[in-house]
Design a protein around this motif. Structure first.
Motif, PDB file in Angstrom:
ATOM      1  N   THR A 150       0.856  -1.201   0.000  1.00 25.10           N
ATOM      2  CA  THR A 150       0.000   0.000   0.000  1.00 25.10           C
ATOM      3  C   THR A 150       0.887   1.244   0.000  1.00 25.10           C
ATOM      4  O   THR A 150       0.757   2.111   0.863  1.00 25.10           O
ATOM      5  CB  THR A 150      -0.944   0.023   1.223  1.00 25.10           C
ATOM      6  OG1 THR A 150      -0.160   0.025   2.426  1.00 25.10           O
ATOM      7  CG2 THR A 150      -1.885  -1.161   1.233  1.00 25.10           C
ATOM      8  N   VAL A 151       1.768   1.313  -0.973  1.00 22.55           N
ATOM      9  CA  VAL A 151       2.694   2.449  -1.075  1.00 22.55           C
ATOM     10  C   VAL A 151       2.286   3.313  -2.264  1.00 22.55           C
ATOM     11  O   VAL A 151       1.538   2.869  -3.144  1.00 22.55           O
ATOM     12  CB  VAL A 151       4.152   1.971  -1.239  1.00 22.55           C
ATOM     13  CG1 VAL A 151       4.577   1.125  -0.040  1.00 22.55           C
ATOM     14  CG2 VAL A 151       4.323   1.183  -2.535  1.00 22.55           C
ATOM     15  N   PRO A 152       2.759   4.566  -2.335  1.00 24.35           N
ATOM     16  CA  PRO A 152       2.454   5.407  -3.499  1.00 24.35           C
ATOM     17  C   PRO A 152       2.906   4.740  -4.800  1.00 24.35           C
ATOM     18  O   PRO A 152       3.908   4.017  -4.823  1.00 24.35           O
ATOM     19  CB  PRO A 152       3.262   6.685  -3.218  1.00 24.35           C
ATOM     20  CG  PRO A 152       3.409   6.720  -1.736  1.00 24.35           C
ATOM     21  CD  PRO A 152       3.544   5.288  -1.306  1.00 24.35           C
ATOM     22  N   SER A 153       2.169   4.983  -5.877  1.00 26.90           N
ATOM     23  CA  SER A 153       2.450   4.339  -7.167  1.00 26.90           C
ATOM     24  C   SER A 153       3.900   4.498  -7.598  1.00 26.90           C
ATOM     25  O   SER A 153       4.507   3.569  -8.142  1.00 26.90           O
ATOM     26  CB  SER A 153       1.529   4.914  -8.247  1.00 26.90           C
ATOM     27  OG  SER A 153       0.188   4.680  -7.911  1.00 26.90           O
ATOM     28  N   SER A 196      -1.577  -0.530  -5.244  1.00 26.72           N
ATOM     29  CA  SER A 196      -1.034   0.538  -6.088  1.00 26.72           C
ATOM     30  C   SER A 196      -1.471   0.297  -7.535  1.00 26.72           C
ATOM     31  O   SER A 196      -1.230  -0.791  -8.071  1.00 26.72           O
ATOM     32  CB  SER A 196       0.498   0.550  -6.008  1.00 26.72           C
ATOM     33  OG  SER A 196       0.906   0.795  -4.675  1.00 26.72           O
ATOM     34  N   PRO A 197      -2.093   1.278  -8.186  1.00 26.65           N
ATOM     35  CA  PRO A 197      -2.657   1.082  -9.534  1.00 26.65           C
ATOM     36  C   PRO A 197      -1.610   1.120 -10.652  1.00 26.65           C
ATOM     37  O   PRO A 197      -1.739   1.864 -11.614  1.00 26.65           O
ATOM     38  CB  PRO A 197      -3.645   2.238  -9.654  1.00 26.65           C
ATOM     39  CG  PRO A 197      -3.052   3.316  -8.825  1.00 26.65           C
ATOM     40  CD  PRO A 197      -2.368   2.621  -7.664  1.00 26.65           C
ATOM     41  N   VAL A 198      -0.556   0.338 -10.497  1.00 24.38           N
ATOM     42  CA  VAL A 198       0.458   0.213 -11.555  1.00 24.38           C
ATOM     43  C   VAL A 198       0.789  -1.268 -11.710  1.00 24.38           C
ATOM     44  O   VAL A 198       0.770  -2.029 -10.736  1.00 24.38           O
ATOM     45  CB  VAL A 198       1.750   0.996 -11.220  1.00 24.38           C
ATOM     46  CG1 VAL A 198       1.505   2.483 -11.237  1.00 24.38           C
ATOM     47  CG2 VAL A 198       2.325   0.569  -9.874  1.00 24.38           C
ATOM     48  N   ASN A 199       1.068  -1.685 -12.942  1.00 26.68           N
ATOM     49  CA  ASN A 199       1.450  -3.074 -13.174  1.00 26.68           C
ATOM     50  C   ASN A 199       2.886  -3.298 -12.734  1.00 26.68           C
ATOM     51  O   ASN A 199       3.792  -2.568 -13.143  1.00 26.68           O
ATOM     52  CB  ASN A 199       1.290  -3.428 -14.656  1.00 26.68           C
ATOM     53  CG  ASN A 199      -0.164  -3.548 -15.062  1.00 26.68           C
ATOM     54  OD1 ASN A 199      -0.994  -4.004 -14.283  1.00 26.68           O
ATOM     55  ND2 ASN A 199      -0.476  -3.134 -16.272  1.00 26.68           N
ATOM     56  N   LEU A 200       3.086  -4.305 -11.916  1.00 26.55           N
ATOM     57  CA  LEU A 200       4.409  -4.595 -11.381  1.00 26.55           C
ATOM     58  C   LEU A 200       5.113  -5.647 -12.223  1.00 26.55           C
ATOM     59  O   LEU A 200       4.497  -6.612 -12.690  1.00 26.55           O
ATOM     60  CB  LEU A 200       4.287  -5.081  -9.939  1.00 26.55           C
ATOM     61  CG  LEU A 200       3.595  -4.130  -8.959  1.00 26.55           C
ATOM     62  CD1 LEU A 200       3.417  -4.803  -7.605  1.00 26.55           C
ATOM     63  CD2 LEU A 200       4.377  -2.827  -8.820  1.00 26.55           C
ATOM     64  N   VAL A 252       1.080 -11.831  -8.330  1.00 21.66           N
ATOM     65  CA  VAL A 252       0.615 -10.503  -7.930  1.00 21.66           C
ATOM     66  C   VAL A 252      -0.889 -10.406  -8.167  1.00 21.66           C
ATOM     67  O   VAL A 252      -1.389 -10.777  -9.229  1.00 21.66           O
ATOM     68  CB  VAL A 252       1.313  -9.377  -8.722  1.00 21.66           C
ATOM     69  CG1 VAL A 252       0.798  -8.010  -8.279  1.00 21.66           C
ATOM     70  CG2 VAL A 252       2.823  -9.455  -8.546  1.00 21.66           C
ATOM     71  N   GLN A 253      -1.599  -9.949  -7.153  1.00 24.60           N
ATOM     72  CA  GLN A 253      -3.033  -9.692  -7.262  1.00 24.60           C
ATOM     73  C   GLN A 253      -3.240  -8.203  -7.022  1.00 24.60           C
ATOM     74  O   GLN A 253      -2.678  -7.641  -6.073  1.00 24.60           O
ATOM     75  CB  GLN A 253      -3.805 -10.516  -6.219  1.00 24.60           C
ATOM     76  CG  GLN A 253      -5.307 -10.410  -6.311  1.00 24.60           C
ATOM     77  CD  GLN A 253      -5.891 -11.195  -7.471  1.00 24.60           C
ATOM     78  OE1 GLN A 253      -5.340 -12.210  -7.879  1.00 24.60           O
ATOM     79  NE2 GLN A 253      -6.991 -10.719  -8.013  1.00 24.60           N
ATOM     80  N   TYR A 254      -4.028  -7.563  -7.889  1.00 23.23           N
ATOM     81  CA  TYR A 254      -4.222  -6.112  -7.794  1.00 23.23           C
ATOM     82  C   TYR A 254      -5.605  -5.769  -7.229  1.00 23.23           C
ATOM     83  O   TYR A 254      -6.607  -6.404  -7.578  1.00 23.23           O
ATOM     84  CB  TYR A 254      -4.074  -5.463  -9.168  1.00 23.23           C
ATOM     85  CG  TYR A 254      -2.694  -5.626  -9.775  1.00 23.23           C
ATOM     86  CD1 TYR A 254      -1.667  -4.746  -9.460  1.00 23.23           C
ATOM     87  CD2 TYR A 254      -2.418  -6.676 -10.650  1.00 23.23           C
ATOM     88  CE1 TYR A 254      -0.397  -4.898 -10.011  1.00 23.23           C
ATOM     89  CE2 TYR A 254      -1.157  -6.837 -11.204  1.00 23.23           C
ATOM     90  CZ  TYR A 254      -0.156  -5.945 -10.880  1.00 23.23           C
ATOM     91  OH  TYR A 254       1.093  -6.104 -11.421  1.00 23.23           O
ATOM     92  N   VAL A 255      -5.635  -4.763  -6.376  1.00 30.84           N
ATOM     93  CA  VAL A 255      -6.889  -4.215  -5.875  1.00 30.84           C
ATOM     94  C   VAL A 255      -6.914  -2.739  -6.252  1.00 30.84           C
ATOM     95  O   VAL A 255      -6.177  -1.926  -5.687  1.00 30.84           O
ATOM     96  CB  VAL A 255      -7.007  -4.355  -4.338  1.00 30.84           C
ATOM     97  CG1 VAL A 255      -8.340  -3.775  -3.856  1.00 30.84           C
ATOM     98  CG2 VAL A 255      -6.865  -5.816  -3.921  1.00 30.84           C
TER      99      VAL A 255
END
Length: 212
Positions: free
Chosen positions: A155-158, A180-184, A192-195
């Motif tokens: 939960t860090v800045p993008s 974070s709304p960026v693809n890692l 990786v699961q994105y929310v």
């Protein structure tokens, strides 16, 4: 049972919902449940339930319903909910603090056991109200190894997400839940699961307008 990699992503995302429903049925003393009952409980159709279950072999017999206790235990094992999973949280901003206060272990066997922030953050060296220690990010490698943690919530800045994700992977993390709304970019053996809360809210508003 088919290899997990052959199970559609949409089905995989419903596994925890099935588990939750069977736990609820069990608490309500329901012994057998039809595909229709299960479908109505999670908001899909009966055919979707039967198709999802077909990926895992013979879970029930047509016309007899599904054994609630058996399926509850099946999904518990499938989701590794028979053993406690220790989780690290990276980023103790507003979202991070809310997650620290969310008692995962009272609902499932997942537990945030440590949190990390940048070294000069005022919360470093303190604990959450539930006693979860907050460390500086420079301690990440040694502390994760100490507790054998393989799962992290990000939960860090993008702008910092990729850098922190790389550090997590180098420290042995194998699964990341990212807010974070960026693809890692991570190795193939790291999941990786994105929310994306903004995206989910926009989707909700779209369907609300569509209904109007």
């Amino acid at each position: 049972m088919k290899n997990n990699s052959s199970i559609p992503r949409a089905t995989a995302k419903r596994l925890s919902l099935y588990y939750r429903i069977f736990k609820r049925f069990h608490s309500e003393k329901i012994e057998k449940a039809s595909s229709k009952q299960i479908a109505e409980a999670i908001g899909v159709d009966s055919a979707t339930v039967r198709r999802d279950f077909s990926y895992f072999g013979e879970l029930g017999r047509r016309g007899f319903g599904y054994d609630v206790k058996k399926l509850m235990n099946f999904f518990a094992e499938l989701l590794n909910d028979n053993a406690i999973t220790n989780v690290a949280l990276v980023g103790v901003g507003n979202m991070g603090r809310a997650l620290l206060d969310y008692r995962f272990h009272e609902r499932n066997k997942m537990k945030i056991v440590m949190a990390f922030e940048k070294d000069d953050h005022p919360l470093v060296g303190s604990q959450s109200k539930d006693g979860i220690p907050i460390y500086g990010i420079s301690q990440l490698n040694e502390t994760l190894a100490l507790e054998n943690v393989k799962t992290a919530i990000l939960t860090v800045p993008s702008i910092k997400a990729q850098e922190v994700a790389t550090t997590l992977v180098e420290s042995g993390i194998k699964g990341i839940l990212s807010f974070s709304p960026v693809n890692l970019t991570v190795p193939k053996d790291v999941v990786v699961q994105y929310v994306d809360l903004t995206s989910e809210l926009q989707t909700l508003l779209y369907f609300m307008r569509k209904e109007e």
